[in-house]
Design a protein around this motif. Structure first.
Motif, PDB file in Angstrom:
ATOM      1  N   ASP A  90       0.826  -1.196   0.000  1.00 20.47           N
ATOM      2  CA  ASP A  90       0.000   0.000   0.000  1.00 20.47           C
ATOM      3  C   ASP A  90       0.874   1.265   0.000  1.00 20.47           C
ATOM      4  O   ASP A  90       0.597   2.212  -0.713  1.00 20.47           O
ATOM      5  CB  ASP A  90      -0.922   0.027   1.221  1.00 20.47           C
ATOM      6  CG  ASP A  90      -1.995  -1.051   1.144  1.00 20.47           C
ATOM      7  OD1 ASP A  90      -2.285  -1.493   0.010  1.00 20.47           O
ATOM      8  OD2 ASP A  90      -2.507  -1.438   2.198  1.00 20.47           O
ATOM      9  N   VAL A  91       1.952   1.246   0.777  1.00 21.62           N
ATOM     10  CA  VAL A  91       2.839   2.395   0.840  1.00 21.62           C
ATOM     11  C   VAL A  91       3.520   2.598  -0.506  1.00 21.62           C
ATOM     12  O   VAL A  91       3.616   3.721  -1.012  1.00 21.62           O
ATOM     13  CB  VAL A  91       3.887   2.224   1.965  1.00 21.62           C
ATOM     14  CG1 VAL A  91       4.943   3.320   1.887  1.00 21.62           C
ATOM     15  CG2 VAL A  91       3.214   2.241   3.331  1.00 21.62           C
ATOM     16  N   SER A  92       3.988   1.522  -1.124  1.00 24.94           N
ATOM     17  CA  SER A  92       4.651   1.676  -2.420  1.00 24.94           C
ATOM     18  C   SER A  92       3.655   2.140  -3.471  1.00 24.94           C
ATOM     19  O   SER A  92       4.009   2.919  -4.362  1.00 24.94           O
ATOM     20  CB  SER A  92       5.334   0.371  -2.841  1.00 24.94           C
ATOM     21  OG  SER A  92       4.369  -0.639  -3.081  1.00 24.94           O
ATOM     22  N   ASP A  93       2.407   1.674  -3.380  1.00 23.33           N
ATOM     23  CA  ASP A  93       1.371   2.155  -4.316  1.00 23.33           C
ATOM     24  C   ASP A  93       1.140   3.651  -4.127  1.00 23.33           C
ATOM     25  O   ASP A  93       1.045   4.410  -5.099  1.00 23.33           O
ATOM     26  CB  ASP A  93       0.047   1.413  -4.093  1.00 23.33           C
ATOM     27  CG  ASP A  93       0.062  -0.015  -4.611  1.00 23.33           C
ATOM     28  OD1 ASP A  93       1.018  -0.355  -5.353  1.00 23.33           O
ATOM     29  OD2 ASP A  93      -0.858  -0.775  -4.273  1.00 23.33           O
ATOM     30  N   VAL A  94       1.075   4.096  -2.885  1.00 20.24           N
ATOM     31  CA  VAL A  94       0.857   5.505  -2.588  1.00 20.24           C
ATOM     32  C   VAL A  94       2.042   6.320  -3.081  1.00 20.24           C
ATOM     33  O   VAL A  94       1.881   7.387  -3.678  1.00 20.24           O
ATOM     34  CB  VAL A  94       0.614   5.730  -1.082  1.00 20.24           C
ATOM     35  CG1 VAL A  94       0.641   7.211  -0.738  1.00 20.24           C
ATOM     36  CG2 VAL A  94      -0.704   5.108  -0.660  1.00 20.24           C
TER      37      VAL A  94
END
Length: 102
Positions: free
Chosen positions: A14-18
């Motif tokens: 999720d962090v890498s997507d953000v």
């Protein structure tokens, strides 16, 4: 909470997507700002060109009006001179007629 799960390393995707979305949005913003700057520069150039054109047209109109006024003045002078010469010619013809009858 979702924050604590991120701190614990869970949801790293999720962090890498953000982060990826943030990079994409940042890139889109930079592109939009560059396009806006280019459009603004182009508009300023067109405004400047239009101002120069209007100034040139004004000068052409003033120049044309001055030439027209000068031509009218010269025409008036020529008409007066022609009238004066016509009068002198009439007087001379009259004198010639008198001389011929004598």
């Amino acid at each position: 909470s979702s924050f604590s799960s991120l701190k614990e390393g869970k949801g790293g995707e999720d962090v890498s997507d953000v982060k990826q979305k943030l990079q994409e949005v940042t890139k889109q913003l930079e592109t939009a700002l560059q396009a806006q700057k280019a459009a603004s520069t182009k508009a300023e150039t067109k405004d400047r060109d239009m101002s120069e054109l209007m100034k040139s047209l004004g000068e052409i109109q003033r120049s044309g009006a001055a030439r027209e006024a000068e031509a009218n003045e010269l025409r008036k002078e020529a008409e007066m001179k022609a009238q004066e010469l016509q009068s002198k010619l009439s007087v001379t013809q009259g004198e010639l007629t008198v001389c011929n009858h004598d």
